[in-house]
Design an enzyme around this catalytic site. Structure first.
Site, short mmCIF file in Angstrom:
data_model
loop_
_atom_site.label_atom_id
_atom_site.label_comp_id
_atom_site.label_asym_id
_atom_site.label_seq_id
_atom_site.Cartn_x
_atom_site.Cartn_y
_atom_site.Cartn_z
N SER A 110 0.85 -1.30 -0.02
CA SER A 110 0.12 -0.06 -0.11
C SER A 110 0.91 1.14 -0.20
CB SER A 110 -0.98 -0.35 1.14
OG SER A 110 -0.30 -0.01 2.26
N SER A 111 1.97 1.16 0.87
CA SER A 111 2.65 2.18 0.67
C SER A 111 3.42 2.71 -0.76
CB SER A 111 3.78 2.29 1.80
OG SER A 111 4.66 0.81 1.60
N ARG A 114 0.72 4.02 -3.17
CA ARG A 114 0.53 5.50 -2.77
C ARG A 114 1.46 6.48 -3.50
NH1 ARG A 114 -1.71 4.90 3.42
NH2 ARG A 114 -2.98 3.07 3.06
N GLU A 136 5.31 -6.26 -13.64
CA GLU A 136 5.09 -5.34 -14.62
C GLU A 136 4.79 -4.15 -13.95
OE1 GLU A 136 2.14 -7.72 -14.67
OE2 GLU A 136 3.69 -9.26 -15.25
N GLN A 155 3.15 -7.69 -1.75
CA GLN A 155 2.72 -8.74 -0.68
C GLN A 155 2.27 -9.86 -1.35
OE1 GLN A 155 0.28 -6.50 2.13
NE2 GLN A 155 -0.60 -5.48 0.80
#
Lengths: 207, 466
Positions: A110-111, A114, A136, A155
């Site tokens: 997620s980091s 963002r 990719e 992940q």
């Protein structure tokens, strides 16, 4: 059903002869690599940069796998600059062997997401797959971004498959890669002809 | 043209030559990275170029035609010859970027090499060579060139310390198995840097020579020098072979058999082919016979207890090693210098035990890796047969994990390649063990998994506890 951290860790301890065994190697900083339902994967050191020349397009009916890419090695401690709206093939540092009864999915951390970097557009991993995962990577932001090999980038989610099938032999076009692999289209013409379609001959635009 | 103008012309000509050499140091392909030692070597040459050019600019505009003429002429001559020498390493080093080198293998070997007493800070710049050959540039020779220039050029940089120069064939960058020959070249560096080895062996060579020629007319100094030259070359080669086996294990011998085509000595029944052995039994001025070398390999493999791990029936490479043991000294020949050559061989055979002793002395503090190999090689091969990189293996008790060392990985992978490639290929859909193309493809894959395991090992053992 998604495998929990405990179940994944138990499977990592199984001998390879056990079909249910899971391999993720090198699993660095193992203590912090697991969350309750996912395992962090790191970015490897090799990349394939798509090249436009020598032809102004990519054609899946032609077997020109390597010539469309520039191979780049970025050692640990160094970084790769990905320009805004540029794409690049990378790979996970970890080599993965999935159990015969488990499929996987790789998602952008997620980091990382963002920063508007996407790492996967074909995230599904079949049971019994083995290899480093080709990523990719696309920088969909409006600014260049630096990618550091060795940093967590994705992940891995593991999902149990009901009534799994044990294949008698290893297979698949992408068995055992340790670096990013270019696409391997097979029998594209034959495939089209099988459904009654004659592939068009390519007209190369003149400069 | 006046003498002053001649000097000015020649100075500018050398300046121009160095300009283009330095440009080559800078003209690396975009996006390429180099081993740190190669970067250091190129940076050194670049800096030396800058200093040389600055020095040349200080040459007086008018050179007096008295004794100073020869003074400047001599400096120009020395600098030009030094730069001609350095020139040969620049392009091959700039070509040897990390994508064209077996980086993980070299790193893994270097980690072991640095465990030897006196070599903790050693490093190697790597360059490509055109011949299918491996070589180590004598470091002291390059340092001597650097020293010569430093004595002329003010503020010239020092040659990077503890730096060796390894040459590998340009086509073998992705190979793992054949590059198991690299430890032999590292050994040349060790032989050259550790003066004690040579100092101990030279008197032994001289006394063996005296014994071999006892009762014959005395040799003239020129012949003695020639004989010592041969003996020392052979001694160094055998020393480096034994060093390599200690460093990396029997995979060195397998690669040696491969590059020298030694399987040609076998007949169809697995015995010695009497027609095929002679080219491999011949000594040359710079190298001992390859079969004699293999015989020494086997002696060390037996002494280190590696040999019982390999069953002769499983690979024709093992048969080559085993058959070498049946070759007596009289089997080997050296046709140079007629009778002198035969006596040289006699003297050399006499000194071989002393070479083994010197290898023991230098290497005995380094674990051979055999104990770990015995425990882990079956598991490593099991992983490889299943297409899995063997860098993390749960222990039998499942309470801990094993990270197999490069020695275990290399030897397990190479013996799998020699013994059981068919098993690997048979386990993969639509692949045929009898197809040369498929064998080539999966041998390459096997090498890539071994290379990855060696790279992973470096990461796994150097990570901080966490």
């Amino acid at each position: 059903m998604i495998l929990s951290r405990t179940e994944a860790q138990e499977r990592l301890k199984l001998p390879l002869s056990d079909l249910r065994s899971l391999v993720i190697t090198p699993l660095l900083q193992e203590g912090s690599a697991f969350s309750t339902d996912a395992i962090d994967l790191r970015l490897g050191t090799h990349f394939l940069l798509p090249q436009i020349p020598p032809r102004p397009f990519s054609d899946p009916t032609e077997d020109r796998r390597d010539s469309n890419y520039l191979k780049v090695n970025v050692p640990f401690g160094d970084y790769l600059v990905v320009q805004a709206h540029q794409t690049v093939l990378g790979a996970t540092l970890e080599f993965i062997k999935l159990p015969f009864d488990v499929a996987g999915q790789i998602l952008t951390k997620s980091s990382v997401a963002r920063t508007f970097v996407v790492i996967e557009t074909a995230p599904w991993i079949h049971p019994s797959y083995r290899g480093c995962l080709t990523l990719e990577i696309a920088n969909v932001s409006n600014a260049p971004i630096l990618l550091y090999p060795g940093l967590p980038i994705g992940q891995l989610i593991l999902l149990e498959v009901l009534n799994p099938v044990k294949e008698p032999k290893l297979g698949g076009r992408y068995l055992g890669p340790v670096y990013p692999e270019p696409p391997a289209f097979e029998n594209v013409r034959k495939n089209l002809e099988a459904i009654g379609v004659e592939p068009a001959s390519i007209k190369i635009p003149r400069a | 043209m006046a003498a002053v103008d001649e000097i000015r012309h020649d100075t500018a000509s050398l300046y121009r030559f160095i300009n283009s050499v330095c440009a080559s140091c800078d003209s690396r392909e975009a996006g390429r990275t180099y081993p740190p030692a190669s970067d250091d070597l190129l940076a050194y040459i670049r800096e030396l170029g800058d200093c040389t050019r600055l020095f040349l600019e200080t040459f007086p505009a008018t050179v007096p035609l008295d004794s100073s003429y020869n003074f400047y002429r001599q400096k120009l001559l020395t600098l030009r010859s030094c730069w001609f020498e350095l020139h040969q390493y620049i392009k091959p080093t700039a070509d040897a970027h990390t994508l064209s080198l077996p980086g993980p293998l070299i790193e893994g070997l270097l980690r072991r090499f640095r465990q030897l007493p006196g070599f903790a800070d050693s490093r190697f710049a790597v360059f490509h060579i055109e011949k299918l050959n491996y070589l180590q540039v004598v470091a002291s020779g390059v340092r001597a060139i650097a020293g010569q220039m430093a004595s002329i050029i003010p503020n010239a940089p020092s040659f990077p310390s503890n730096l060796g120069l390894l040459g590998i064939p340009y086509s073998q960058g992705s190979s793992v198995f054949l590059n198991c020959l690299i430890p032999h070249e590292m050994a040349h560096f060790a032989y050259g840097e550790n003066g004690a080895i040579r100092a101990a062996l030279l008197p032994r060579l001289a006394s063996s020579l005296t014994r071999a020629f006892a009762g014959l007319p005395p040799l003239d100094p020129q012949n003695i020098a020639l004989l010592m030259d041969w003996l020392e070359s052979w001694t160094e080669e055998v020393f480096c072979d034994l060093f390599a086996i200690w460093l990396v294990g029997p995979c060195y011998s397998f690669a040696f058999i491969e590059i020298f085509d030694l399987t040609n000595i076998l007949d169809s029944a697995g015995g010695l082919n009497s027609f095929g052995t002679s080219p491999y039994s011949e000594f040359f001025p710079s190298h001992p016979s390859s079969l004699f070398r293999i015989k020494q390999h086997l002696a060390l493999l037996e002494r280190l207890d590696w040999w019982p791990q390999f069953n002769r029936t499983k690979s024709h490479y093992y048969k080559v090693l085993e058959l070498s043991n049946s070759l007596v000294d009289g089997h080997f020949a050296f046709s140079k210098g007629q009778n002198m050559g035969t006596k040289a061989l006699e003297a050399f055979f006499d000194v071989v035990p002393a070479i083994h002793e010197q290898v023991n002395l230098l290497m005995s503090s380094l674990d051979t890796g055999l104990a770990e190999y015995k425990v882990s090689h079956h598991a490593v091969q099991e992983y490889l047969k299943n297409g899995v990189v063997p860098s993390t293996i749960p222990s039998i008790e499942h309470s801990t994990k094993v990270f197999p060392s490069p020695v275990t990985v290399l030897n397990a992978a190479y013996s799998l390649y020699l013994e059981s490639l068919d098993t690997l290929i048979s386990g993969i859909a639509n692949q045929d063990p009898s197809s040369i193309r498929d064998r080539q493809k999966w041998a390459e894959k096997l090498e890539s998994w071994a290379s990855k395991a060696i790279e992973d090992h470096g990461l796994l053992i150097s990570q901080k506890a966490g």
